[in-house]
Design a protein around this motif. Structure first.
Motif, PDB file in Angstrom:
ATOM      1  N   ALA A 112       0.837  -1.194   0.000  1.00 41.50           N
ATOM      2  CA  ALA A 112       0.000   0.000   0.000  1.00 41.50           C
ATOM      3  C   ALA A 112       0.879   1.253   0.000  1.00 41.50           C
ATOM      4  CB  ALA A 112      -0.928   0.000   1.204  1.00 41.50           C
ATOM      5  N   GLN A 113       1.908   1.256   0.837  1.00 45.68           N
ATOM      6  CA  GLN A 113       2.808   2.415   0.882  1.00 45.68           C
ATOM      7  C   GLN A 113       3.372   2.711  -0.508  1.00 45.68           C
ATOM      8  OE1 GLN A 113       4.268   4.568   3.152  1.00 45.68           O
ATOM      9  NE2 GLN A 113       3.010   4.016   4.908  1.00 45.68           N
ATOM     10  N   ALA A 114       3.921   1.658  -1.152  1.00 42.80           N
ATOM     11  CA  ALA A 114       4.561   1.855  -2.456  1.00 42.80           C
ATOM     12  C   ALA A 114       3.526   2.315  -3.489  1.00 42.80           C
ATOM     13  CB  ALA A 114       5.240   0.567  -2.905  1.00 42.80           C
ATOM     14  N   THR A 115       2.348   1.657  -3.498  1.00 42.76           N
ATOM     15  CA  THR A 115       1.324   1.978  -4.501  1.00 42.76           C
ATOM     16  C   THR A 115       0.837   3.413  -4.335  1.00 42.76           C
ATOM     17  OG1 THR A 115       0.633  -0.329  -4.324  1.00 42.76           O
ATOM     18  CG2 THR A 115      -0.828   1.151  -5.515  1.00 42.76           C
ATOM     19  N   VAL A 116       0.526   3.796  -3.089  1.00 39.90           N
ATOM     20  CA  VAL A 116      -0.028   5.132  -2.849  1.00 39.90           C
ATOM     21  C   VAL A 116       1.013   6.203  -3.161  1.00 39.90           C
ATOM     22  CG1 VAL A 116      -0.934   6.690  -1.099  1.00 39.90           C
ATOM     23  CG2 VAL A 116      -1.681   4.319  -1.146  1.00 39.90           C
ATOM     24  N   ARG A 117       2.247   5.988  -2.702  1.00 39.15           N
ATOM     25  CA  ARG A 117       3.272   7.008  -2.934  1.00 39.15           C
ATOM     26  C   ARG A 117       3.540   7.211  -4.419  1.00 39.15           C
ATOM     27  NH1 ARG A 117       6.358   8.632   1.559  1.00 39.15           N
ATOM     28  NH2 ARG A 117       5.679   7.607   3.468  1.00 39.15           N
ATOM     29  N   ARG A 118       3.525   6.097  -5.170  1.00 44.20           N
ATOM     30  CA  ARG A 118       3.706   6.200  -6.612  1.00 44.20           C
ATOM     31  C   ARG A 118       2.567   6.992  -7.244  1.00 44.20           C
ATOM     32  NH1 ARG A 118       5.843   2.586 -11.012  1.00 44.20           N
ATOM     33  NH2 ARG A 118       3.805   2.846 -11.935  1.00 44.20           N
ATOM     34  N   TRP A 119       1.349   6.673  -6.825  1.00 45.52           N
ATOM     35  CA  TRP A 119       0.157   7.335  -7.379  1.00 45.52           C
ATOM     36  C   TRP A 119       0.171   8.828  -7.067  1.00 45.52           C
ATOM     37  CZ3 TRP A 119      -4.148  10.101  -5.857  1.00 45.52           C
ATOM     38  CH2 TRP A 119      -5.249  10.074  -6.718  1.00 45.52           C
ATOM     39  N   LEU A 120       0.609   9.173  -5.842  1.00 41.79           N
ATOM     40  CA  LEU A 120       0.545  10.574  -5.407  1.00 41.79           C
ATOM     41  C   LEU A 120       1.473  11.474  -6.207  1.00 41.79           C
ATOM     42  CD1 LEU A 120       0.291  10.247  -1.541  1.00 41.79           C
ATOM     43  CD2 LEU A 120      -1.383  11.253  -3.088  1.00 41.79           C
ATOM     44  N   ARG A 121       2.448  10.859  -6.904  1.00 37.99           N
ATOM     45  CA  ARG A 121       3.394  11.694  -7.641  1.00 37.99           C
ATOM     46  C   ARG A 121       2.718  12.462  -8.771  1.00 37.99           C
ATOM     47  NH1 ARG A 121       7.855   7.949  -9.217  1.00 37.99           N
ATOM     48  NH2 ARG A 121       7.681   6.608  -7.396  1.00 37.99           N
ATOM     49  N   ARG A 122       1.467  12.079  -9.125  1.00 38.98           N
ATOM     50  CA  ARG A 122       0.767  12.837 -10.168  1.00 38.98           C
ATOM     51  C   ARG A 122       0.259  14.168  -9.629  1.00 38.98           C
ATOM     52  NH1 ARG A 122      -3.797   8.865 -11.702  1.00 38.98           N
ATOM     53  NH2 ARG A 122      -2.063   7.465 -11.340  1.00 38.98           N
TER      54      ARG A 122
END
Ligand code: ADP
Ligand code: MG
Lengths: 301, 223
Positions: A289-299
């Motif tokens: 979840a950490q990796a997925t959310v942080r990646r997504w937030l970069r937008r």
């Protein structure tokens, strides 16, 4: 105490609305299925390991020595060939016990092949000496040569070849089990990632608002990770519990092969591995979840 | 302090970049200053407020907000700045699943304030906007004017250094609009830099002040 209580965020404060966006059914259910498979694989690995250990102990501890024409005089002169071989064996360091099978024992051993003839004293049977090792096996070739000098024709056999083959088989099974565990962990991570991404899409607006109010990536990721961690741990716990009856049934079936008539003993791998499954699932839930959310937030800017 | 030097804004990027909606803006708002932001619909008022709210980054030019250069800032440097900015959105942007109380509490909780202080500040703020009795209501159960007041309370509750308001009186009656102006002026008096976008001429007439005038994304310097 009241000071501390006042500092705590209300327990039900769910600013991103994740209680509904991150399904509390699908994710735990899928993780439960993964944990169930993982428990079976773990049991397979532990079972194979236990068999290997048992076989190896047995193999290292046992030799058979065949002495043809045991009643004839030994090459050295004194006593029978059997006595000479026994005496020599008992003098070898590391040998705990060397015991010539009685003709009754031998007969019982051979009856399946020879029928009643097995009890016939006229049959020219070799003597069979069962040797139990107390320490590591000595050099079998050297031992065979020494015994052969005292009583030519004597054969020394370890049970090693078969055990080696069985061990190789068991080790392959163990490797398969680990492979299954790795694949299951990967699929669990994928399940959490898909669930998290669905949650992100469903809560895009709320995330943008919270982000705009100054929430860090860590703040948002933590909210998702907290939820997936709890759901994954819960799912894994259910899956592991569901596997327990199956494992118990397997253990009962395996016990005789492992030379343990009482099925109560649980291999250490299982005793440690099964409780670890929910913990590992929680860890996978958190990290994914950490990796997925942080990646997504970069937008977001 | 807010400073724009040759700031342009295009929505989208790369091949999907739209036309520029703000062109080469140069302007300075001193710390503690007050500005009306005026211009017809589509002039770019909301877009300029988005820039100041750090919701979008300038496509070109230099943007300084609260003393920090935004173009060169990393993503990690922006959240602490955002926590010092309050914004009232034209469409409120309240979280639908949270009560009025929790919506107003959001900025304080994000900033990690102790829950005791959160309760006191939010209760006080809701009282100020006249919503004490509606503090448990979800936005859907509130009228447009009430939602707007929740949005105002949320923007102000953290005592921001920069307060931005986008048509904040659109859903308010005259009495409430006057009350809101009192609140904004009070925040300004306490040191906040305040920018209010509006096309409510009567309101501007009652509260004269310096204005930034936009037309088609450019500054009009007839003011
Ligand atoms: N998110 C967006 N994406 C693309 N174009 C936008 C977006 N928001 C606004 N615009 C365009 O930018 C221009 C300025 O809009 P806006 O800043 O909302 O003006 P105002 O608030 O003064 O009415 C308009 O032409 C509008 O269509
Ligand atoms: Mg607008």
């Amino acid at each position: 105490m009241p000071e501390r209580a006042r500092r705590l965020r209300p327990a039900r404060f769910d600013d991103l609305g994740l209680r509904r966006a991150l399904g509390d059914r699908m994710l735990p259910l899928l993780v439960a299925a993964m944990a169930f498979l993982a428990a079976l694989a773990l049991a397979g690995s532990a079972g194979a390991a236990a068999l290997v250990r048992h076989w190896q102990e047995g193999a290292a501890a046992a030799l058979t020595v065949q002495v043809p024409a045991p009643g004839d005089a030994a090459a050295g002169g004194t006593g029978t060939r059997l006595d000479a071989v026994l005496a020599l064996l008992r003098a070898v360091p590391g040998i705990g016990d060397a015991h010539a099978l009685s003709s009754a024992e031998l007969g019982a051993l051979l009856r399946p092949w020879l029928g009643d003839a097995a009890g016939d004293p006229a049959l020219p049977l070799p003597a069979v000496i069962a040797v139990r090792m107390a320490a590591a096996a000595p050099d079998l070739t050297a031992l065979g040569a020494r015994l052969g000098a005292a009583a030519p024709g004597t054969l020394v056999e370890s049970q090693g070849v078969w055990v080696e083959r069985l061990t190789r088989l068991a080790r392959s099974l163990q490797a398969c089990a680990w492979l299954v565990l790795a694949v299951v962990a990967g699929v669990a991570a994928a399940v959490v990632a898909v669930g998290t991404r669905a949650g992100l899409a469903a809560r895009r607006e709320a995330i943008e608002i919270v982000h705009g109010l100054g929430a860090t990536d860590g703040y948002v990721a933590r909210r998702f990770a907290r939820r997936t961690t709890a759901l994954a741990a819960l799912g894994a716990l259910l899956g592991t519990l569901a596997a327990l009856p199956v494992l118990a049934a397997l253990a009962v079936m395996v016990a005789p092969f492992a030379g343990k008539p009482d099925a109560a003993t649980v291999p250490a791998e299982l005793a440690l591995g099964l409780p670890a499954l929910p913990v590992i699932a929680a860890l996978i839930g958190w990290l994914t979840a950490q990796a997925t959310v942080r990646r997504w937030l970069r937008r977001l800017p | 302090m807010v400073r724009l030097e040759g700031v342009s804004l295009q929505y989208g990027s790369g091949r999907r970049a739209g036309p520029a909606v703000l062109h080469e803006l140069d302007l300075t708002i001193p710390e503690g200053g007050f500005r009306w932001l005026r211009g017809p619909s589509g002039a770019g008022k909301t877009s300029l407020l988005r820039l100041l709210n750090l919701t979008v980054r300038p496509t070109r030019g230099r943007l300084v907000v609260l003393g920090s250069e935004i173009g060169g800032a990393t993503r990690a440097e922006l959240p602490p700045l955002r926590q010092r900015i309050g914004m009232v959105f034209q469409d409120f942007r309240l979280l639908p699943h949270l009560s009025a109380f929790d919506n107003v509490a959001l900025p304080l909780r994000i900033a990690g304030r102790p829950e005791g202080q959160v309760r006191a500040d939010v209760t006080e703020m809701l009282r100020w906007v006249g919503l004490s009795r509606r503090s448990d209501a979800r936005p859907a159960a509130l009228s447009g004017g009430e939602q707007q007041r929740v949005a105002i309370a949320r923007a102000v509750v953290g005592r921001p250094s920069l307060l931005l308001a986008d048509e904040p009186t659109g859903n308010l009656d005259d009495t409430q609009a006057e009350r809101l102006m009192l609140l904004l002026k009070e925040m300004n008096r306490l040191g906040a830099t305040v920018v209010v976008a509006t096309h409510n001429e009567a309101l501007v007439a009652r509260h004269p002040g310096p204005a930034i005038r936009l037309e088609s994304g450019r500054l009009r310097d007839d003011a």
